[in-house]
Scaffold this motif. Structure first.
Motif, PDB file in Angstrom:
ATOM      1  N   ILE A 111       0.849  -1.202   0.104  1.00 43.20           N
ATOM      2  CA  ILE A 111       0.064   0.045   0.000  1.00 43.20           C
ATOM      3  C   ILE A 111       1.026   1.402  -0.065  1.00 43.20           C
ATOM      4  CG2 ILE A 111      -1.932  -1.152   1.244  1.00 43.20           C
ATOM      5  CD1 ILE A 111      -1.055   0.421   3.682  1.00 43.20           C
ATOM      6  N   LEU A 112       2.100   1.313   0.170  1.00 50.51           N
ATOM      7  CA  LEU A 112       2.961   2.244   0.003  1.00 50.51           C
ATOM      8  C   LEU A 112       2.980   3.428  -1.070  1.00 50.51           C
ATOM      9  CD1 LEU A 112       6.423   1.256   1.222  1.00 50.51           C
ATOM     10  CD2 LEU A 112       4.651   2.410   2.622  1.00 50.51           C
ATOM     11  N   PRO A 113       2.801   2.888  -2.167  1.00 48.48           N
ATOM     12  CA  PRO A 113       2.410   3.534  -3.497  1.00 48.48           C
ATOM     13  C   PRO A 113       1.186   4.816  -3.208  1.00 48.48           C
ATOM     14  CG  PRO A 113       2.751   1.597  -4.302  1.00 48.48           C
ATOM     15  CD  PRO A 113       2.760   1.566  -3.052  1.00 48.48           C
ATOM     16  N   VAL A 115       0.091   6.093  -0.337  1.00 45.13           N
ATOM     17  CA  VAL A 115       0.496   7.182   0.424  1.00 45.13           C
ATOM     18  C   VAL A 115       1.733   7.967   0.024  1.00 45.13           C
ATOM     19  CG1 VAL A 115      -0.739   6.213   2.596  1.00 45.13           C
ATOM     20  CG2 VAL A 115       1.826   5.773   2.135  1.00 45.13           C
ATOM     21  N   THR A 117       3.931  10.515  -1.922  1.00 48.52           N
ATOM     22  CA  THR A 117       3.437  11.972  -2.453  1.00 48.52           C
ATOM     23  C   THR A 117       3.864  11.754  -3.969  1.00 48.52           C
ATOM     24  OG1 THR A 117       5.311  12.757  -0.699  1.00 48.52           O
ATOM     25  CG2 THR A 117       4.403  14.244  -2.450  1.00 48.52           C
ATOM     26  N   PRO A 118       2.829  12.239  -4.592  1.00 49.85           N
ATOM     27  CA  PRO A 118       2.413  11.780  -5.891  1.00 49.85           C
ATOM     28  C   PRO A 118       3.524  12.423  -6.860  1.00 49.85           C
ATOM     29  CG  PRO A 118       0.509  12.293  -5.058  1.00 49.85           C
ATOM     30  CD  PRO A 118       1.383  12.554  -3.977  1.00 49.85           C
ATOM     31  N   ALA A 120       6.701  13.034  -6.162  1.00 47.70           N
ATOM     32  CA  ALA A 120       7.835  12.513  -5.843  1.00 47.70           C
ATOM     33  C   ALA A 120       7.977  11.275  -6.914  1.00 47.70           C
ATOM     34  CB  ALA A 120       8.088  12.225  -4.570  1.00 47.70           C
ATOM     35  N   TRP A 167      -0.192   2.078 -11.108  1.00 49.41           N
ATOM     36  CA  TRP A 167       1.050   1.775 -10.041  1.00 49.41           C
ATOM     37  C   TRP A 167       0.532   2.467  -8.865  1.00 49.41           C
ATOM     38  CZ3 TRP A 167       4.205   4.433  -6.734  1.00 49.41           C
ATOM     39  CH2 TRP A 167       5.269   3.763  -6.235  1.00 49.41           C
TER      40      TRP A 167
ATOM     41  N   VAL B  40       6.114  -2.187  -6.954  1.00 47.04           N
ATOM     42  CA  VAL B  40       6.421  -1.600  -5.854  1.00 47.04           C
ATOM     43  C   VAL B  40       7.586  -1.222  -5.479  1.00 47.04           C
ATOM     44  CG1 VAL B  40       5.458  -1.025  -3.770  1.00 47.04           C
ATOM     45  CG2 VAL B  40       3.843  -1.866  -5.353  1.00 47.04           C
ATOM     46  N   PHE B  44      10.585   2.202  -5.340  1.00 53.08           N
ATOM     47  CA  PHE B  44      11.212   2.756  -4.437  1.00 53.08           C
ATOM     48  C   PHE B  44      12.530   2.510  -4.450  1.00 53.08           C
ATOM     49  CE2 PHE B  44       6.611   2.843  -2.935  1.00 53.08           C
ATOM     50  CZ  PHE B  44       6.676   4.216  -2.568  1.00 53.08           C
ATOM     51  N   ILE B 219      -1.378  13.362   5.838  1.00 47.43           N
ATOM     52  CA  ILE B 219      -0.651  12.835   4.886  1.00 47.43           C
ATOM     53  C   ILE B 219      -1.272  13.650   3.474  1.00 47.43           C
ATOM     54  CG2 ILE B 219      -0.473  11.082   3.224  1.00 47.43           C
ATOM     55  CD1 ILE B 219      -0.383   9.083   5.766  1.00 47.43           C
ATOM     56  N   PHE B 220      -2.529  13.813   3.410  1.00 45.77           N
ATOM     57  CA  PHE B 220      -3.047  14.329   2.112  1.00 45.77           C
ATOM     58  C   PHE B 220      -2.576  15.960   2.250  1.00 45.77           C
ATOM     59  CE2 PHE B 220      -6.014  10.830   2.226  1.00 45.77           C
ATOM     60  CZ  PHE B 220      -5.595  10.188   1.264  1.00 45.77           C
ATOM     61  N   TRP B 222       0.372  16.988   3.218  1.00 42.93           N
ATOM     62  CA  TRP B 222       1.594  16.906   3.092  1.00 42.93           C
ATOM     63  C   TRP B 222       1.788  16.642   1.612  1.00 42.93           C
ATOM     64  CZ3 TRP B 222       6.304  17.547   6.022  1.00 42.93           C
ATOM     65  CH2 TRP B 222       7.305  17.216   5.549  1.00 42.93           C
ATOM     66  N   ASN B 223       1.119  15.882   1.087  1.00 41.15           N
ATOM     67  CA  ASN B 223       1.480  15.344  -0.500  1.00 41.15           C
ATOM     68  C   ASN B 223       0.779  16.389  -1.466  1.00 41.15           C
ATOM     69  OD1 ASN B 223       2.568  12.855   0.166  1.00 41.15           O
ATOM     70  ND2 ASN B 223       0.907  11.570   0.152  1.00 41.15           N
ATOM     71  N   ALA B 261      13.127  14.040  -4.216  1.00 44.96           N
ATOM     72  CA  ALA B 261      11.969  13.180  -3.944  1.00 44.96           C
ATOM     73  C   ALA B 261      11.852  12.201  -2.747  1.00 44.96           C
ATOM     74  CB  ALA B 261      11.732  12.256  -5.216  1.00 44.96           C
ATOM     75  N   VAL B 264      10.928  14.352   0.324  1.00 47.21           N
ATOM     76  CA  VAL B 264       9.390  14.661   0.448  1.00 47.21           C
ATOM     77  C   VAL B 264       8.743  13.496   0.846  1.00 47.21           C
ATOM     78  CG1 VAL B 264       7.441  15.423  -0.709  1.00 47.21           C
ATOM     79  CG2 VAL B 264       9.809  16.154  -1.655  1.00 47.21           C
ATOM     80  N   THR B 265       9.254  12.389   0.279  1.00 44.33           N
ATOM     81  CA  THR B 265       8.049  11.219   0.468  1.00 44.33           C
ATOM     82  C   THR B 265       8.488  10.198   1.341  1.00 44.33           C
ATOM     83  OG1 THR B 265       6.697   9.822  -0.632  1.00 44.33           O
ATOM     84  CG2 THR B 265       9.029   9.480  -0.991  1.00 44.33           C
ATOM     85  N   VAL B 268       6.524  10.467   4.911  1.00 42.39           N
ATOM     86  CA  VAL B 268       5.132   9.947   4.552  1.00 42.39           C
ATOM     87  C   VAL B 268       5.210   8.206   4.896  1.00 42.39           C
ATOM     88  CG1 VAL B 268       2.909   9.835   3.523  1.00 42.39           C
ATOM     89  CG2 VAL B 268       4.442  11.751   3.327  1.00 42.39           C
ATOM     90  N   LEU B 269       6.238   7.640   4.130  1.00 44.53           N
ATOM     91  CA  LEU B 269       6.408   6.235   4.095  1.00 44.53           C
ATOM     92  C   LEU B 269       6.899   5.621   5.510  1.00 44.53           C
ATOM     93  CD1 LEU B 269       8.472   5.805   0.906  1.00 44.53           C
ATOM     94  CD2 LEU B 269       6.046   5.743   1.295  1.00 44.53           C
ATOM     95  N   THR B 272       3.716   5.758   7.625  1.00 46.77           N
ATOM     96  CA  THR B 272       3.004   4.726   7.369  1.00 46.77           C
ATOM     97  C   THR B 272       3.127   3.449   7.836  1.00 46.77           C
ATOM     98  OG1 THR B 272       2.470   5.936   5.127  1.00 46.77           O
ATOM     99  CG2 THR B 272       1.887   3.541   5.422  1.00 46.77           C
ATOM    100  N   GLN B 276      -0.087   2.057  10.000  1.00 49.67           N
ATOM    101  CA  GLN B 276      -0.885   1.482   8.729  1.00 49.67           C
ATOM    102  C   GLN B 276      -2.171   0.805   9.061  1.00 49.67           C
ATOM    103  OE1 GLN B 276      -0.855  -2.216   7.221  1.00 49.67           O
ATOM    104  NE2 GLN B 276       0.655  -3.186   8.415  1.00 49.67           N
ATOM    105  N   ILE B 279      -4.457   3.805   8.667  1.00 51.88           N
ATOM    106  CA  ILE B 279      -4.507   4.472   7.289  1.00 51.88           C
ATOM    107  C   ILE B 279      -5.731   3.476   6.756  1.00 51.88           C
ATOM    108  CG2 ILE B 279      -3.258   4.550   5.193  1.00 51.88           C
ATOM    109  CD1 ILE B 279      -1.075   5.659   6.723  1.00 51.88           C
TER     110      ILE B 279
END
Lengths: 293, 290
Positions: A111-113, A115, A117-118, A120, A167, B40, B44, B219-220, B222-223, B261, B264-265, B268-269, B272, B276, B279
């Protein structure tokens, strides 16, 4: 009798709790709507004075080839960005519904994708899409496939963007359907097993119809989100190459914040919203029909 | 616990053929899992790999997956070339403030809607879920210009309420509906007014719901990219906008791009990983997304 009366009065009292939120909603959500309608009836550039033009902005919009092409593109993008995540998401839900070692950990990774940041994520995909140095073409060459131009060609840009959207948002479909699977009754499946039904048969005839309401929720949400998609498209292509990936949202952004045609862009907002509501309502109607079928 | 469709038929097949088939089936299952998870993980890890490699390795072909000369230079470059520290603070301030305001206003609203069963009021949640964020931006942009709020963090905090408030109301509504009313009734009989019953009885019980709402709103916010890209100025950029600017100015500095990138992310990861469960509860309850 007195009791119902007093509890009714108390129900009214509870509305006080909603007042602050209502004020915020009026200021931040309702006011913009009313103001947008007002602006859409004017010829209005940011720096110059406004002029009342009635429905002229809407008329111009209907004749605007570029806008009509953007609508078509948005529908193609939406169709693909609903079908792929929903099909894969249902499959993923079936997989994650089983008990297996490390299930919790692997599900968290999956589920990481959703949450992340789009912007990034879009940036990383931009680098992966690079035709000469990108890792995707390298992976294609490993399995003997010819390289693709990905987002750098008008022919492949929409499918490539759908790939990113798939994705990122398949996990949400998976979670919704997984919730449905967890709530299913066990009896129909037990009796099907006793009747000697195979795994695929059980899935098609029993599991899928039972989770269908959840799948439809996922379809509606995906449709709304795909119609609204902005972050990844804007980051990766900004509507390009040329206008090959210019969806309604990107068109709207350019009209409003590159060309500052405020009146024109406001008309786009209204038409866009009508499209989204129409799509959602027809899907909800379809869902009702499915439920009674 | 429900029984998964794929897990059942093992009981039916005869033991000898059954074992072979079961192994095959298990193999197929792990293969399916691999197919689902590898994209996935690949994206990353590739982001991480790019951020740790010098430019020579990042533009090598065939690509180098594991850094040969790992370096933190890319991260140093990001912070040296633009005020990423400031942008991080901006993001934190905006996300925290808008989440706090969303809870302050949205938790009582969720309670009020659940208690008065005024679900018509909840309809706006659905409408705001359907509205493209961009369509709020034109009127806001004009309004903030008029009020002189463009290029301030306040503009961002206020607009991010559009993301946080609906999520909060939706999640809290559900939580307060599931709460047993007896305790509040008892407090009311004892002479407490409805405000006291809310504050002293319902609110403490609804803490898990508030945690869910807060995490999602944060989260939303932040993103969020679209609001800040229009409303923020040089000094008030949030991280997603800052990252986007790195992209436009340094097309081929892949290491720096990936490092930005990641900056930033990654928060959040990491968040999570710890929350989780909340969430998942929140996302499946509301299907919300900014």
């Amino acid at each position: 009798m007195r009791r119902t009366g007093s509890s009714y009065r108390r129900r009214d009292k509870y509305l006080r709790f909603v007042v602050p939120a209502l004020l915020v909603i009026v200021a931040v959500i309702i006011f913009p709507w009313v103001f947008t309608v007002f602006m859409s009836l004017h010829d209005w550039q940011v720096a110059s004075p406004r002029r009342w033009v009635g429905l002229a902005n809407y008329a111009n919009l209907l004749e605007d080839e570029r806008f009509r092409a953007a609508i078509g593109r948005t529908f193609v993008y939406t169709l693909l960005a609903v079908v792929f995540p929903v099909v894969i998401g249902v499959a993923a839900a079936v997989v994650f519904h089983r008990e297996f070692p490390l299930r919790g950990l692997l599900r968290s990774i999956y589920i990481l994708p959703m949450v992340a940041t789009p912007v990034a994520i879009a940036l990383v995909w931009t680098m992966m899409f690079h035709p000469q140095l990108g890792v995707l073409n390298y992976l294609l060459s490993l399995v003997g496939l010819p390289p693709s131009l990905w987002v750098y060609s008008p022919q492949t840009v929409i499918p490539s963007l759908v790939l990113v959207e798939t994705w990122q948002w398949t996990p949400l479909v998976m979670l919704i359907v997984l919730g449905g699977l967890a709530a299913l009754p066990v009896e129909p499946m037990e009796s099907a097993v006793i009747d000697g039904a195979g795994a695929w048969q059980i899935f098609r005839d029993i599991t899928l119809p039972l989770v269908m309401p959840f799948v439809m929720v996922a379809v509606v949400l995906r449709t709304i989100d795909a119609l609204k998609a902005f972050d990844t498209i804007f980051t990766i292509t900004q509507g390009g190459p040329g206008v090959a990936s210019e969806t309604i949202n990107i068109y709207l952004y350019l009209q409003a914040f590159s060309f500052f045609r405020i009146g024109h862009a406001s008309a786009v907002v209204i038409v866009f919203f009508v499209i989204i509501v129409a799509c959602s309502l027809s899907l909800l109607a379809l869902r009702q029909r499915l439920r009674w079928a | 616990m429900g029984v998964a469709a794929g897990a059942l038929p093992r009981a039916q097949t005869s033991p000898r053929i059954g074992r072979g088939r079961a192994t095959l089936r298990r193999l197929g299952f792990w293969l399916a899992l691999l197919v689902l998870l590898s994209p996935v993980v690949l994206v990353f890890l590739w982001m991480l790999s790019l951020s740790l490699k010098p430019a020579v390795e990042n533009t090598a072909y065939p690509p180098i997956f594991i850094p040969r000369n790992p370096t933190l230079d890319n991260f140093r470059e990001v912070f040296a070339n633009s005020p990423f520290g400031l942008y991080t603070v901006n993001s934190l301030v905006v996300a925290t403030a808008s989440t706090a305001l969303s809870l302050l206003v949205g938790v009582p609203a969720g309670y009020g809607i659940a208690k008065s069963r005024a679900y018509g009021l909840a309809a706006f949640v659905l409408v705001s879920r359907m509205t493209p964020g961009l369509s709020f931006l034109i009127p806001w942009f004009m309004l903030f210009r008029y009020l002189g709020l463009n290029n301030t963090l306040w503009a961002l905090i206020i607009t991010h309420l559009v993301i946080g408030l609906p999520i909060t109301i939706w999640v809290m509504m559900g939580f307060f509906e599931d709460l047993h009313p007896e305790l509040e009734e008892a407090a009311l009989v004892d002479g407490a007014n409805i405000w006291a019953a809310f504050r002293d009885v319902a609110l403490p019980l609804a803490r898990p719901g508030m945690v869910v709402a807060a995490i999602l709103a944060f989260i939303f916010s932040w993103n969020n990219f679209i609001f800040a890209v229009v409303l923020a100025g040089r000094e008030t950029r949030t991280l997603p906008v800052a990252v986007f600017n790195v992209l436009t100015f340094e097309q081929l500095a892949w290491g720096a791009l990936a490092a930005a990138a990641l900056i930033v992310t990654l928060p959040v990861l990491i968040l999570t990983a710890f929350v989780q469960r909340q969430i998942i509860v929140g996302m499946t309850a509301g299907g919300m997304k900014g």
